[in-house]
Enzyme design. Structure first.
Site, PDB file in Angstrom:
ATOM      1  CE  LYS A 113      -3.940  -2.103   0.539  1.00  0.00           C
ATOM      2  NZ  LYS A 113      -3.722  -3.765   0.536  1.00  0.00           N
TER       3      LYS A 113
HETATM    4  C1  LIG Z   1      -4.416  -4.833   0.362  1.00  0.00           C
HETATM    5  C2  LIG Z   1      -3.468  -6.001  -0.042  1.00  0.00           C
HETATM    6  C3  LIG Z   1      -3.644  -7.017  -0.952  1.00  0.00           C
HETATM    7  C4  LIG Z   1      -4.989  -6.806  -1.940  1.00  0.00           C
HETATM    8  O1  LIG Z   1      -4.629  -5.545  -2.812  1.00  0.00           O
HETATM    9  P1  LIG Z   1      -5.951  -5.381  -3.487  1.00  0.00           P
HETATM   10  O2  LIG Z   1      -5.431  -4.113  -4.570  1.00  0.00           O
HETATM   11  O3  LIG Z   1      -7.010  -5.013  -2.737  1.00  0.00           O
HETATM   12  O4  LIG Z   1      -6.514  -6.330  -4.472  1.00  0.00           O
HETATM   13  C5  LIG Z   1      -2.915  -8.270  -0.925  1.00  0.00           C
HETATM   14  N1  LIG Z   1      -1.921  -8.272   0.039  1.00  0.00           N
HETATM   15  C6  LIG Z   1      -1.693  -7.146   1.039  1.00  0.00           C
HETATM   16  C7  LIG Z   1      -0.611  -7.653   1.718  1.00  0.00           C
HETATM   17  C8  LIG Z   1      -2.609  -6.013   1.109  1.00  0.00           C
HETATM   18  O5  LIG Z   1      -2.214  -5.224   2.042  1.00  0.00           O
END
Ligand SMILES: *Cc1c(COP(=O)(O)O)cnc(C)c1O
Length: 498
Positions: A113
């Site tokens: 993120k």
């Molecule tokens: C948010 C997240 C995901 C999923 O990503 P999306 O963009 O919502 O599909 C997968 N792994 C981790 C560690 C995340 O924080």
């Protein structure tokens, strides 16, 4: 270039308008009206450039009302060695022959993120200056763990903004909770909600779309914006690393120019994998996009059958950031696959709202299946994969990344496809120490930091400083509320009378 809404082609906005607004008034998501092309020559040019320079290039193709100086400022401040611990920003390591791990978790909060939320505050600050002069921007975030912390880190002490994060009381890992409740900064607050992620998310959406609340904010010279991946400013920075990782594989001579690669993405809200699809659409040579889910396998069913049905049991898994039953960004994909049929999108997503389900037409389904392969795995298989990968290669992956590894193995044995493949690694294993340690060891201490020490002594993987430092930090936020009290919480914090 301008931006449409997936539910109304008549809407046309600039980049800074869509980034401040977050979501379109009629509930649609903003999408660019065209996707600029990246040629082989462009890729070659980028190969000898830094991550920041690659970022500037990709961003400039989409930020139609930003100038070069602004874009450079955003990219240079977001993607620094200081924040990501390395010059590559998104290092790639080889897992097996022809299989690569794209590590997107070297940022301040140890999950992917950060790739978007480190730059979003800069994009949003410039956008707000251009469009909503001087209003204070209030960012409400519902989080299943990683977005919350990344938004807090990105926006802490950013002038003109205030961030409020809501997380499900028992729905995040112990390290994720510690990261959020110890957050520093004078414009941040964190609150646990009794319920699951969908409850927190629904609460935020209700506040967001309440006209009275909006009006009250405006009167006080404030407005809401979103740091969730419905915001184009979250999605756009994610296209960069798909372009950049292709350049890196060329540079290190792992592939030849034009050679296609597969991409495997552990998926929840469909944001990360959608950015991969956009990169492919722009010309990055990508073959299959492989969508990996955990037990909450609504996307696997959808890609296989064309029927989306969220009316099903919700599971709390060891990969909590993928515990999602409503994948918002699918709307953007379907808009593209139907050649911008805003009427169809409106019908389908109204049906999702009202009945919890929708079914796409045969032609769209065929296109979907051409681009995507989908699979899922159970917690047990996730744990087993962590163990097997570690034993075979000495590589330790987190619980989300392990889902991707397992689904990729299933894909390979089903299709015999030997295309070189990037697996997107989305979090540091230390963010989910408990579950990772349980996968490879039998004696598990109670204490978080004893667990971290254990995992470190078994794997020798360096513990990220940002996680070890939390041990001595003060808990600043311990409020737990009912979901019905979220609106009161927001009003109290903003000092608005209800
Ligand atoms: C948010 C997240 C995901 C999923 O990503 P999306 O963009 O919502 O599909 C997968 N792994 C981790 C560690 C995340 O924080």
């Amino acid at each position: 270039m301008y931006y449409n809404s997936t539910r109304d082609n008549g809407i046309s906005k600039t980049a800074s308008q869509v980034i401040t607004q977050g979501i379109s008034v009629e509930g649609g998501l903003f999408v660019p009206n065209e996707f600029p092309e990246i040629s082989k020559k462009d890729i070659l040019n980028l190969t000898n450039k830094t991550y920041v320079e690659r970022a500037e290039y990709v961003l400039s193709l989409f930020l139609n009302d930003f100038d070069d100086v602004e874009i450079r400022y955003c990219a240079e401040n977001a993607y620094t060695n200081e924040k990501f611990g390395c010059d590559e920003i998104t290092p790639i390591s080889k897992l097996f022959d022809d299989t690569y791990m794209l590590e997107l978790w070297h940022g301040p909060t140890c999950a992917f993120k950060d790739m978007a939320l480190q730059i979003l505050p800069y994009l949003l600050t410039f956008s707000a200056k251009k469009t909503v002069d001087n209003k204070k921007i209030v960012i409400l975030v519902a989080t299943s763990g990683d977005t919350g912390k990344a938004a807090l880190e990105g926006f802490k002490d950013v002038e003109g903004t205030q961030v409020m994060v809501f997380y499900p009381e028992n729905g995040v890992s112990s390290m994720q909770k510690r990261q959020m409740t110890t957050q520093e900064g004078k414009n941040v607050s964190v609150c646990a909600v009794k319920g699951n992620f969908d409850d927190a998310q629904t609460g935020v959406k209700t506040i967001f779309t309440n006209e009275d609340v909006k009006e009250k904010l405006l009167k006080n010279n404030m407005m809401f914006s979103s740091a969730n991946s419905i915001n184009w400013g979250r999605l756009l920075p994610q296209i960069i690393y798909y372009v950049s990782s292709y350049c890196d594989l060329i540079k290190t001579k792992q592939i030849t120019m034009g050679e296609k690669i597969n991409i495997v993405v552990p998926t929840g809200n469909f944001g990360n994998i959608l950015a991969g699809y956009y990169a492919k659409k722009m010309g990055v040579p990508i073959n299959k996009l492989i969508c990996a889910s955990n037990q909450n396998n609504v996307l696997t069913d959808f890609i296989k059958t064309g029927k989306y049905n969220r009316v099903r049991d919700f599971y709390t898994t060891i990969s909590p950031s993928m515990d999602i039953l409503i994948s918002s960004n699918l709307e953007r994909l379907l808009y593209d696959l139907t050649n911008k049929n805003d009427e169809k999108i409106k019908t389908w997503f109204n049906s999702l709202n009202e009945n919890g389900s929708y079914e796409i037409d045969g032609e769209t389904k065929e296109k979907l299946q051409q681009e995507f392969f989908a699979g899922f795995c159970s917690d047990e298989e996730t744990s087993k994969t962590i163990k097997e990968v570690f034993e075979k290669t000495n590589y330790i992956c987190d619980t989300h990344t392990a889902v991707a590894v397992k689904v990729y193995e299933d894909y390979k044995s089903k299709t015999n496809d030997i295309t070189k493949t990037i697996i997107v690694s989305t979090a540091s294993p230390y963010k989910f120490t408990d579950s990772v340690l349980k996968s490879i060891s039998v004696s598990i201490p109670q204490d978080d930091y004893e667990q971290v020490e254990n995992l470190n002594s078994i794997t020798k993987l360096e513990v990220p400083k940002q996680l070890s430092e939390l041990k001595n930090k003060q808990i600043r936020f311990d409020t737990v509320i009912d979901k019905k009290d979220m609106i009161k919480y927001v009003f109290d914090l903003l000092e608005l009378d209800k």
